[in-house]
Design an enzyme around this catalytic site. Structure first.
Site, mmCIF file in Angstrom:
data_model
loop_
_atom_site.group_PDB
_atom_site.id
_atom_site.type_symbol
_atom_site.label_atom_id
_atom_site.label_comp_id
_atom_site.label_asym_id
_atom_site.label_seq_id
_atom_site.Cartn_x
_atom_site.Cartn_y
_atom_site.Cartn_z
ATOM 1 N N THR A 56 0.822 -1.215 0.000
ATOM 2 C CA THR A 56 0.000 0.000 0.000
ATOM 3 C C THR A 56 0.853 1.261 0.000
ATOM 4 O OG1 THR A 56 -1.749 -1.158 1.189
ATOM 5 C CG2 THR A 56 -1.794 1.234 1.264
ATOM 6 N N GLY A 115 4.251 1.580 -0.437
ATOM 7 C CA GLY A 115 5.208 1.602 -1.534
ATOM 8 C C GLY A 115 4.576 2.059 -2.836
ATOM 9 N N SER A 116 3.388 1.555 -3.111
ATOM 10 C CA SER A 116 2.662 1.976 -4.318
ATOM 11 C C SER A 116 2.349 3.459 -4.269
ATOM 12 C CB SER A 116 1.370 1.171 -4.464
ATOM 13 O OG SER A 116 1.647 -0.209 -4.614
ATOM 14 N N GLU A 128 9.833 9.960 9.194
ATOM 15 C CA GLU A 128 8.651 10.748 9.537
ATOM 16 C C GLU A 128 7.376 9.918 9.492
ATOM 17 O OE1 GLU A 128 6.545 13.093 11.051
ATOM 18 O OE2 GLU A 128 8.148 14.430 10.365
ATOM 19 N N VAL A 166 5.312 7.475 12.505
ATOM 20 C CA VAL A 166 4.370 7.892 13.553
ATOM 21 C C VAL A 166 3.270 8.750 12.944
ATOM 22 C CG1 VAL A 166 4.083 9.186 15.715
ATOM 23 C CG2 VAL A 166 6.167 7.857 15.330
ATOM 24 N N LYS A 171 5.044 3.684 18.735
ATOM 25 C CA LYS A 171 5.031 5.082 18.298
ATOM 26 C C LYS A 171 5.354 6.032 19.440
ATOM 27 C CE LYS A 171 1.800 3.969 14.611
ATOM 28 N NZ LYS A 171 0.379 3.919 14.185
#
EC number: 1.1.1.3
Length: 427
Positions: free
Chosen positions: A13, A15-16, A129, A132, A205
């Protein structure tokens, strides 16, 4: 225009989304950075999987060496979602002089310091970045905008899955199992949702946020973690009647210059901004000694919001390459810190009990509270079934040490069972 080549590990998801945004906003990115960013190679696990994305001109392989040994690739984005394999790949890539961007909060929370040292050694950037709060640029904001302030507390909703589930339970009167199923059907929850619903994802997180906000390294063992899988729909209704919404919050704060970090269900007043954060959205409140309380809100997950945070890192790294300033740590703030003592961390609490409906029961509970120097704010009794009553209490402020001892004391009483005990966020 000079080209900066990018490698990508993982084409799920996020990466695309990264590939899509780099192509869609190529012109704007070039104007900002002065360089043309090109995705050259993508490493995937399954070469035969069909993907709904234009990969024209991009080499797709299952061999990490194709990126490690390619001197033309300057930046590598890791969005694989594993820990052990991702760590091994990133170590090899940093050693080969590649700048790394990752969205992998499990990896960074566990091995971030170790990887940062390796990045330093090889004069490489290591940015994360997107690890979180998805699309919210909270880490870079803390580094840049709060550099001159002293942060006192960071708290918020940092897991979209649990917030979606609690929203459905609250607004639709939906049992936990049905709300979880809905989250899975919409792709907000994994087939195995353990890390989300047990609070572990949020805890990872909070480890990263604590390091950025306070410069203090904590581990999962240092955090008191409770998930949402034990939340009763009746407690959500009761909390609403009292003017609260139950949210899974991560809270990191200084108490007498010691650090307290915890994750768990909290009763949030309806007047408090976090109470209004619905569905899969995230929100982080940062309290500074100078600026006071500020809130950062947005989508906590999803293809494009998370990919946008990855792109902000890609742009930052590209600027470092252009200016020849690469190799600086994402966050240089570091100091020694001790854990706050249980008797120092204080909140009011919500306690719900299943109590056998017979005389003298409230006296027993009162005796436990009095012995531990704690007091009620409110007591409500309603029917549980033909034999038992449901007793809900809110307390005045007390320490974590007191509430733990109270729960143990009540559970030792005959015919009285603790259903839940949650912090109440002060207004």
């Amino acid at each position: 225009m000079q080209v900066v080549n990018v490698g990508v590990l993982g084409l799920g998801t996020v990466g695309s989304g990264v590939v899509r945004l780099l192509k869609d906003h190529a012109s704007k990115i070039s104007n900002i950075t002065g360089r043309k960013l090109v995705v050259k190679t993508i490493v995937v696990h399954n070469l035969d999987k069909k993907r709904d994305i234009d990969l024209t001109g991009i080499k797709v392989t299952n061999d990490i060496e194709e990126i490690i040994n390619d001197e033309e690739i300057n930046i590598v984005v890791e969005v694989m979602g594993t820990v052990a394999t991702a760590k091994r790949y990133i170590e090899l890539l940093l050693s080969a002089g590649k700048h790394i961007i990752t969205a992998n909060k499990d990896l960074i929370a566990t091995y971030g310091s170790e990887l940062a040292e390796l990045a330093d050694k090889n004069n490489c950037d290591l940015f994360y970045e997107a690890s979180v709060a998805g699309g919210i640029p909270i880490l870079r904001t803390i580094v840049n905008s709060f550099a001159a302030d002293r942060i006192i507390e960071v708290k918020g909703i940092v897991n979209g899955t649990t917030n979606y589930i609690l929203t459905k339970m609250s607004q639709n009167n939906m049992p936990f199992s049905e709300a979880l199923k809905s989250a899975q059907e919409l792709g907000f929850a994994e087939p195995n949702p353990t890390n989300d619903i047990e609070g572990i994802d949020a805890a990872y997180k909070m480890i990263i946020l604590t390091q950025f906000a306070f410069g203090i390294n904590v581990t999962l063992d240092d955090i008191e973690v409770e998930g949402i899988n034990g939340i009763d729909l009746a407690d959500i209704k009761e909390a609403k009647n009292l003017g609260y919404n139950i949210k899974l919050l991560g809270i990191a704060k200084l108490v007498n210059d010691r650090i307290s970090v915890n994750v768990g269900p909290v009763l949030v007043p309806e007047t408090q901004p976090l109470s209004a954060v619905q569905n899969e959205n995230n929100a982080v409140l940062v309290t500074g000694a100078a600026v006071g309380e500020t809130m950062f809100y947005g989508p906590g997950a999803g293809e494009l919001p998370t990919a946008n945070s990855v792109l902000s890192d890609i742009i930052a790294v590209t600027k470092d390459i252009v200016l020849e300033t690469a190799g600086n740590r994402f966050n240089d703030f570091s100091r020694e810190g001790k854990q706050a003592l249980p008797e120092e961390v204080r909140y009011p609490y919500y306690i719900s009990l299943k109590v056998k409906d017979q005389p003298g029961q409230m006296l027993k509970i009162t005796e436990v509270m009095t012995k531990l120097n704690a007091s009620f704010h409110l007591i409500i009794q309603s029917e549980y079934d033909d034999t038992y009553a449901r007793v809900v209490m809110t307390t005045h402020e007390m320490s974590q040490k007191q509430i733990k001892e109270i729960i143990i004391g009540i559970e030792d009483l005959e015919n009285i069972n603790v259903i839940a005990s949650y912090k109440i966020l002060p207004e």
